[in-house]
Design an enzyme around this catalytic site. Structure first.
Site, PDB file in Angstrom:
ATOM      1  N   HIS A  13       0.866  -1.205   0.000  1.00  0.00           N
ATOM      2  CA  HIS A  13       0.000   0.000   0.000  1.00  0.00           C
ATOM      3  C   HIS A  13       0.893   1.242   0.000  1.00  0.00           C
ATOM      4  CE1 HIS A  13      -3.838   2.180   1.374  1.00  0.00           C
ATOM      5  NE2 HIS A  13      -2.926   3.122   1.170  1.00  0.00           N
ATOM      6  N   HIS A  15       1.549   5.418  -1.680  1.00  0.00           N
ATOM      7  CA  HIS A  15       1.203   6.603  -2.470  1.00  0.00           C
ATOM      8  C   HIS A  15       2.490   7.196  -3.020  1.00  0.00           C
ATOM      9  CE1 HIS A  15      -2.940   6.710  -0.878  1.00  0.00           C
ATOM     10  NE2 HIS A  15      -2.376   6.202   0.195  1.00  0.00           N
ATOM     11  N   LEU A  16       2.650   7.145  -4.345  1.00  0.00           N
ATOM     12  CA  LEU A  16       3.875   7.686  -4.955  1.00  0.00           C
ATOM     13  C   LEU A  16       3.698   9.111  -5.457  1.00  0.00           C
ATOM     14  CD1 LEU A  16       5.114   4.588  -7.005  1.00  0.00           C
ATOM     15  CD2 LEU A  16       6.224   5.585  -4.981  1.00  0.00           C
ATOM     16  N   ASN A  41      -5.100   7.481  -6.014  1.00  0.00           N
ATOM     17  CA  ASN A  41      -5.815   8.730  -5.667  1.00  0.00           C
ATOM     18  C   ASN A  41      -5.059   9.976  -6.126  1.00  0.00           C
ATOM     19  OD1 ASN A  41      -3.869   8.208  -3.659  1.00  0.00           O
ATOM     20  ND2 ASN A  41      -4.989   9.364  -2.100  1.00  0.00           N
ATOM     21  N   LYS A  99      -9.334   0.016  -5.929  1.00  0.00           N
ATOM     22  CA  LYS A  99      -9.397   0.657  -4.615  1.00  0.00           C
ATOM     23  C   LYS A  99     -10.767   1.289  -4.403  1.00  0.00           C
ATOM     24  CE  LYS A  99      -7.819   2.232  -0.700  1.00  0.00           C
ATOM     25  NZ  LYS A  99      -6.797   3.229  -0.450  1.00  0.00           N
ATOM     26  N   HIS A 136     -10.536   1.308   1.645  1.00  0.00           N
ATOM     27  CA  HIS A 136     -10.346   2.291   2.716  1.00  0.00           C
ATOM     28  C   HIS A 136     -11.568   2.142   3.616  1.00  0.00           C
ATOM     29  CE1 HIS A 136      -8.772   6.166   4.421  1.00  0.00           C
ATOM     30  NE2 HIS A 136      -9.952   6.051   4.993  1.00  0.00           N
ATOM     31  N   HIS A 174      -4.668  -0.518   5.655  1.00  0.00           N
ATOM     32  CA  HIS A 174      -4.224   0.242   6.830  1.00  0.00           C
ATOM     33  C   HIS A 174      -5.196   0.147   8.009  1.00  0.00           C
ATOM     34  CE1 HIS A 174      -6.897   3.060   4.862  1.00  0.00           C
ATOM     35  NE2 HIS A 174      -5.988   3.496   4.015  1.00  0.00           N
ATOM     36  N   LEU A 219      -4.865   9.135   7.945  1.00  0.00           N
ATOM     37  CA  LEU A 219      -6.179   8.493   7.982  1.00  0.00           C
ATOM     38  C   LEU A 219      -6.056   7.036   7.588  1.00  0.00           C
ATOM     39  CD1 LEU A 219      -8.367  11.334   6.473  1.00  0.00           C
ATOM     40  CD2 LEU A 219      -8.430  10.470   8.823  1.00  0.00           C
ATOM     41  N   ASP A 247       1.353   2.578   3.555  1.00  0.00           N
ATOM     42  CA  ASP A 247       0.499   3.754   3.380  1.00  0.00           C
ATOM     43  C   ASP A 247       1.335   5.029   3.440  1.00  0.00           C
ATOM     44  OD1 ASP A 247      -1.807   5.198   2.883  1.00  0.00           O
ATOM     45  OD2 ASP A 247      -2.363   5.335   4.991  1.00  0.00           O
ATOM     46  N   ALA A 263      -3.769  14.753   5.556  1.00  0.00           N
ATOM     47  CA  ALA A 263      -3.535  13.477   6.237  1.00  0.00           C
ATOM     48  C   ALA A 263      -2.480  12.679   5.502  1.00  0.00           C
ATOM     49  CB  ALA A 263      -4.834  12.690   6.298  1.00  0.00           C
TER      50      ALA A 263
HETATM   51  C1  NCD Z   1      -3.536   9.153   2.057  1.00  0.00           C
HETATM   52  C2  NCD Z   1      -3.071  10.203   1.048  1.00  0.00           C
HETATM   53  O1  NCD Z   1      -2.604  11.273   1.467  1.00  0.00           O
HETATM   54  O2  NCD Z   1      -3.144   9.942  -0.153  1.00  0.00           O
HETATM   55  N1  NCD Z   1      -3.521   9.744   3.364  1.00  0.00           N
HETATM   56  C3  NCD Z   1      -3.474   9.076   4.541  1.00  0.00           C
HETATM   57  O3  NCD Z   1      -3.563   9.709   5.588  1.00  0.00           O
HETATM   58  N2  NCD Z   1      -3.319   7.773   4.586  1.00  0.00           N
HETATM   59  C4  NCD Z   1      -4.866   8.652   1.658  1.00  0.00           C
HETATM   60  C5  NCD Z   1      -5.274   7.418   2.411  1.00  0.00           C
HETATM   61  O4  NCD Z   1      -4.698   6.355   2.237  1.00  0.00           O
HETATM   62  O5  NCD Z   1      -6.209   7.523   3.212  1.00  0.00           O
HETATM   63 ZN    ZN Z   2      -3.335   5.099   1.606  1.00  0.00          ZN
END
Ligand code: NCD
Ligand code: ZN
Length: 345
Positions: A13, A15-16, A41, A99, A136, A174, A219, A247, A263
């Protein structure tokens, strides 16, 4: 024990982000992970196989010289996703999940699903084609307290969803609560969960006692100590339904340290060391390899990595900040000391 050798892990999991930031985010993850499930996202979100293909190309182009880091792409489920898109995704060979963001649950989730009733045909096709649904797991109702949103989602949405689709493979992403960990443990093997390093290491006191610390805000939000303990117990139990997903979710410093901060914790660079600390704290370092390197690929039906990484019991100081495109990002535990470091780093 002065060091521990592991089969090379993956991050299930991640986010790049996109654009100029890819140079830094991809390098951070590729420094220890062979593959990563890449979250969709973006703005606009990655809703089709065609968009996932071009995002994947941008990630591959951003890899450091000589890196074989493999992005495993995902699609962003909307109220309008068509069942045929699932066929295109599976046939592509590079899309490994879809997702589900309940609309409004987190960063860039405005295009998320307003009501799962719109998605039944798509979920059926995913079940038929074996494509996992990555969730999520939080409700977004204004009247539900933010600390209860995962628990309520598990009761109200997740339980019925898993029953309605008996063949659907599901990853509850997560997880942060005792309730979600129990649900996954008691579910059949087709239901799994990822766990982040921050939810294993700290509870909400780290974010709120003695001052408000925006770099601990993510989050689903950090929960109680009892929840943290349940997550540690799940991660170190040897149950293959729980595996590593950082995450890691970088936001520029200014977007975190603000009147309305974003977040997300940026853990990608030191995630493995952070997990090692959490496992070591309960004497379970011998369980780290399965959690980090075996259970994820097995769930996703992918081969185990052949490479190895070594963690040494030696301190390192986390950088105070790192470049993030033209901006800066503050890593999780910036300026603090970690108990482990990767050999050669
Ligand atoms: C993530 C994001 O910033 O893309 N933020 C987070 O707090 N985990 C989005 C997500 O996975 O909820
Ligand atoms: Zn995430």
């Amino acid at each position: 024990m002065d060091f521990i050798d592991l089969r090379q892990p993956d991050d299930w999991h991640l986010h790049l982000r996109d654009g100029a930031a890819l140079a830094q985010t991809v390098a951070a993850s590729a420094s220890w992970a062979a593959r990563a499930i890449v979250m969709p996202n973006l703005k606009p979100p990655v809703t089709t196989t065609a968009l996932a293909r071009s995002y994947r190309d941008r990630i591959l182009a951003a890899r450091p010289e000589g890196s074989n880091f493999e992005p495993l792409m995902t699609l962003y489920l909307t109220d309008n996703t068509a069942a045929e898109e699932i066929d295109r995704a599976v046939d592509s060979g590079f899309v490994h999940g879809v997702k589900l963001y309940p609309s409004g649950a987190t960063t860039n989730s405005d295009h998320g699903v307003s009501d799962l009733a719109h998605c039944e045909a798509v979920l059926e096709r995913m079940a038929e084609r074996g494509l996992p649904l990555l969730i999520h797991g939080e409700v977004t109702d204004a009247e539900v307290d933010i600390f209860d949103r995962e628990r309520v989602f598990v009761e109200r949405t997740l339980g019925p969803l898993v029953e309605r689709h008996p063949e659907l493979r599901v990853v509850v992403e997560h997880i942060t609560t005792h309730d979600a960990a129990s649900f996954v443990r008691e579910s059949p093997a087709r239901v799994a969960a990822t766990i982040t390093p921050q939810h294993l290491l700290v509870n909400r006191n780290a974010m709120l006692v003695g001052g408000i610390r925006p770099h601990y805000y993510c989050l689903p939000i950090l929960k109680r100590e009892r929840d943290r303990q349940a997550l540690v117990e799940a991660a170190t139990s040897g149950d293959p339904s729980f595996f590593l997903g950082t995450d890691s979710a970088p936001h520029a410093v200014g977007a975190k340290e603000s009147d309305c901060g974003c977040a997300g914790c940026f853990t990608a660079l030191n995630a493995l060391e952070l997990y090692a600390e959490a496992f070591d704290a309960v004497g379970a370092l011998d369980r780290l390899e399965a959690f980090a390197s075996e259970f994820g690929p097995r769930f996703y039906g992918l081969p185990l990595n052949e490479g190895r990484v070594r963690l040494e019991r030696a301190t390192q100081t986390v950088a105070a900040s790192m470049p993030f495109g033209e901006l800066e990002v503050r890593p999780f535990r910036a300026g603090e000391t970690l108990a482990f470091r990767r050999a050669g780093s």
